[in-house]
Design an enzyme around this catalytic site. Structure first.
Site, PDB file in Angstrom:
ATOM      1  N   GLY A  12       0.841  -1.206   0.000  1.00  0.00           N
ATOM      2  CA  GLY A  12       0.000   0.000   0.000  1.00  0.00           C
ATOM      3  C   GLY A  12       0.870   1.248   0.000  1.00  0.00           C
ATOM      4  O   GLY A  12       2.102   1.174  -0.137  1.00  0.00           O
ATOM      5  N   ALA A  47      -9.179   3.774  -1.344  1.00  0.00           N
ATOM      6  CA  ALA A  47      -9.406   5.055  -0.632  1.00  0.00           C
ATOM      7  C   ALA A  47     -10.013   6.063  -1.595  1.00  0.00           C
ATOM      8  O   ALA A  47      -9.439   6.370  -2.636  1.00  0.00           O
ATOM      9  CB  ALA A  47      -8.102   5.574  -0.048  1.00  0.00           C
ATOM     10  N   GLY A  49     -11.789   9.294  -0.544  1.00  0.00           N
ATOM     11  CA  GLY A  49     -11.799  10.696  -0.111  1.00  0.00           C
ATOM     12  C   GLY A  49     -10.589  11.494  -0.539  1.00  0.00           C
ATOM     13  O   GLY A  49     -10.690  12.397  -1.369  1.00  0.00           O
ATOM     14  N   ASP A 215      -2.697  -9.263   9.491  1.00  0.00           N
ATOM     15  CA  ASP A 215      -1.480 -10.088   9.489  1.00  0.00           C
ATOM     16  C   ASP A 215      -0.309  -9.431  10.239  1.00  0.00           C
ATOM     17  O   ASP A 215       0.379 -10.086  11.028  1.00  0.00           O
ATOM     18  CB  ASP A 215      -1.027 -10.379   8.047  1.00  0.00           C
ATOM     19  CG  ASP A 215      -2.068 -11.176   7.274  1.00  0.00           C
ATOM     20  OD1 ASP A 215      -2.965 -11.760   7.911  1.00  0.00           O
ATOM     21  OD2 ASP A 215      -1.972 -11.221   6.037  1.00  0.00           O
ATOM     22  N   ARG A 283     -16.707  10.767  12.495  1.00  0.00           N
ATOM     23  CA  ARG A 283     -17.277   9.453  12.133  1.00  0.00           C
ATOM     24  C   ARG A 283     -17.849   8.683  13.300  1.00  0.00           C
ATOM     25  O   ARG A 283     -18.854   7.993  13.164  1.00  0.00           O
ATOM     26  CB  ARG A 283     -16.176   8.589  11.514  1.00  0.00           C
ATOM     27  CG  ARG A 283     -15.959   8.948  10.118  1.00  0.00           C
ATOM     28  CD  ARG A 283     -14.953   8.064   9.468  1.00  0.00           C
ATOM     29  NE  ARG A 283     -14.639   8.735   8.228  1.00  0.00           N
ATOM     30  CZ  ARG A 283     -13.590   8.498   7.493  1.00  0.00           C
ATOM     31  NH1 ARG A 283     -12.737   7.569   7.856  1.00  0.00           N
ATOM     32  NH2 ARG A 283     -13.393   9.169   6.387  1.00  0.00           N
ATOM     33  N   GLU A 368      -1.596   1.737   8.210  1.00  0.00           N
ATOM     34  CA  GLU A 368      -2.694   1.392   9.125  1.00  0.00           C
ATOM     35  C   GLU A 368      -2.295   0.392  10.201  1.00  0.00           C
ATOM     36  O   GLU A 368      -2.863   0.387  11.292  1.00  0.00           O
ATOM     37  CB  GLU A 368      -3.888   0.840   8.314  1.00  0.00           C
ATOM     38  CG  GLU A 368      -5.143   0.672   9.161  1.00  0.00           C
ATOM     39  CD  GLU A 368      -6.366   0.295   8.337  1.00  0.00           C
ATOM     40  OE1 GLU A 368      -6.310   0.389   7.093  1.00  0.00           O
ATOM     41  OE2 GLU A 368      -7.382  -0.087   8.945  1.00  0.00           O
TER      42      GLU A 368
HETATM   43  C1  SIN Z   1     -13.939   8.334   2.615  1.00  0.00           C
HETATM   44  O1  SIN Z   1     -13.733   8.676   1.460  1.00  0.00           O
HETATM   45  O2  SIN Z   1     -14.980   8.571   3.214  1.00  0.00           O
HETATM   46  C2  SIN Z   1     -12.858   7.576   3.342  1.00  0.00           C
HETATM   47  C3  SIN Z   1     -11.691   8.419   3.562  1.00  0.00           C
HETATM   48  C4  SIN Z   1     -11.024   8.069   4.865  1.00  0.00           C
HETATM   49  O3  SIN Z   1     -11.192   6.959   5.358  1.00  0.00           O
HETATM   50  O4  SIN Z   1     -10.364   8.942   5.431  1.00  0.00           O
END
Ligand code: SIN
Length: 507
Positions: A12, A47, A49, A215, A283, A368
């Site tokens: 990634g 991804a 956003g 993992d 969120r 992550e």
């Molecule tokens: C999204 O586009 O809503 C996800 C972007 C993120 O996880 O920061």
């Protein structure tokens, strides 16, 4: 016997950015990137956003981005780390632009900055609704041009080898499963970077790809490295509801940033009952509110309402979302889009310092899988790609200065596992994986969170698995299953230690 100066596990944004920077700066070092599927099978490429960077200093400031991140993290972020990441963002962005990554601009030639939950300013750079894919593609192009990088696809890392040297533990190599040859092998190295992503597949509903089975967390835990904050799993409020328990398609938060409403069965907005920011609260708050609404109305989902928006602009900004919805017979200009919260991001992970180093000094974690201190309880939207870049940079700088301290171990290890693939265990482990998903989903969503019962269930699943393993044979389904089991246990234990902020029902 295989050998490389630096081994990167995962392909990634964090692993590739680290590889690119290090390979350019240190052409004398050999680098191997190992990835368990094809290089492009990553969370990065999903991804949508974008990447949060302060670029408009007339309206925005580092201080505002720092405050938004701290607020979203609910008092659990490391302030020094937040400051470092936010202030480094423009330099890392410049490096992405230098390799040809393109982000959208408006008619005046300025960045078309998006808005997402928890941000007090428009500051999200994006490439339509395919930001991660654009970055991943550009990085992969560069990687293939750098002569000191080798990319090994379909190689599943099993475990790290460590040796004690003068009271310090070092990583000296890794066992891995070469899926191309169906063989377990060993690679020697001087430094290892884990960039293996998250663990969304421990949950029944997730926005993550199927490779996200935790993992790196399991491998690091088995090597004796500390794992922190795994109780903080972030749920994205708006994954497309299909009625299936599986990987769900994401409807980017940018859609709410563009003005979409979240409405209930009566087509009424309800989020202002929970937070004055409504659709653009963080969120954790939005997911929690949606869950409560679903529970109170006994419905399986809520809706995103885009019907009042400028649809021409919507389609231009969100072509991937539009075409996915259209394929399912949903037309955002006239239809409500059914959505549910789904496991999206692991805020905790392998504990690292500001250089991305773990307690084993030549073992690093980025992206992550790492717990850096940036996110606290709840990651601010579009801070994850940024974190990946900054910590990949930090790791690269650190390795450049320290790699001379680590030489190849003289021990040549023969893989301790026999080389045998049993095709028939695939279905059995698939069933056991589903049991883990049901267990973790129910555990995470219940008010009580009965940890003793959950641990008991984990033991039962482990016992069932043991009856399937004949003569210690190691197979791919077994490796992923045992990593998931390890991570499930860590999540349960961390939830016992410290409650996560919200209980989410995903049923
Ligand atoms: C999204 O586009 O809503 C996800 C972007 C993120 O996880 O920061």
């Amino acid at each position: 016997m295989l050998k490389t100066d630096i081994l990167i596990v995962g392909s990634g944004i964090s692993g590739l950015f680290f590889a690119m920077k290090t390979a350019k700066k240190r052409p004398d070092l050999s680098i191997v990137i190992m990835t368990k599927k094809m290089a492009k099978n990553t969370s990065t490429q999903l991804a949508q956003g974008g990447i949060a960077v302060v670029t408009n200093l007339l309206q925005d400031s580092f201080e505002q981005h720092i405050q938004d991140t701290l607020k979203s993290g609910g008092g659990q972020c490391d302030e020094e780390i937040v400051k470092m990441v936010v202030e480094q963002a423009p330099e890392r962005l410049k490096e992405l632009l230098e390799i040809g990554t393109s982000f959208d601009k408006n008619q005046n030639g300025q960045w078309d900055l998006g808005l997402e939950g928890g941000h007090s300013q428009h500051r999200i750079l994006h490439h339509k609704d395919r930001s991660g894919l654009e970055i991943e593609k550009k990085l992969l192009n560069i990687i293939t041009e750098l002569p000191n990088i080798r990319l090994f696809e379909n190689y599943q890392v099993i475990d790290l080898n460590t040796e004690k040297k003068e009271n310090e533990t070092h990583c000296t190599g890794a066992f891995f499963y070469d899926k191309n040859e169906n063989k377990i092998k060993y690679i020697r190295c001087r430094s290892i970077i884990l960039s293996t992503g998250g663990c969304g597949n421990l949950f029944e509903n997730t926005t993550n790809p199927e490779i996200a089975t935790g993992d790196g967390i399991a491998i690091a835990a088995r090597a004796g490295v500390e794992i922190e904050d795994m109780q903080y799993i972030q749920f994205h409020p708006t994954a497309l509801y299909t009625g299936k328990k599986s990987q769900l398609f994401l409807i980017s938060e940018a859609v709410r940033g563009f003005g979409a409403y979240v409405v209930n069965e009566d087509q009424k907005r309800f989020l202002f009952k929970y937070d004055s920011r409504g659709e653009l609260a963080t969120r954790d708050i939005v997911s929690h509110a949606i869950h409560k609404e679903m529970h109170e109305t006994q419905k399986k989902h809520v809706y995103l309402d885009c019907r009042h928006l400028d649809m021409k602009a919507f389609y231009k900004k969100f072509p991937a979302i539009t075409s996915h919805c259209n394929e399912l017979g949903l037309f955002p200009e006239k239809d409500l889009i059914p959505v549910v919260p789904a496991a999206h991001y692991q805020c905790g992970g392998i504990k690292v310092d500001r250089n991305s180093a773990t307690a084993i000094p030549n073992l690093y974690a980025v992206g992550e899988c790492a717990r850096t201190g940036l996110h606290g309880k709840n990651r601010l939207a579009s801070n994850s790609l940024l974190e990946a870049l900054v910590f990949a940079h930090q790791a690269s700088e650190n390795i450049d200065k320290t790699i001379e301290l680590y030489q190849f171990s003289s021990k040549v290890l023969i893989p301790k596992f026999p080389n045998k693939e049993i095709k028939t265990d695939y279905v059995a482990f698939l069933i056991l994986k589903k049991e883990i998903q049901a267990l973790i989903t129910n555990f995470y969503s219940s008010e009580e969170r009965n940890t003793d019962y959950a641990i008991h269930k984990i033991k039962l699943i482990k016992n069932a698995a043991e009856t399937l393993i004949h003569n210690q044979e190691i197979t791919i389904p077994f490796i992923e299953f045992s990593n998931m089991l390890t991570v499930a246990l860590i999540i349960i234990k961390h939830c016992k230690k410290r409650k996560s902020p919200y209980i989410l029902s995903l049923n």
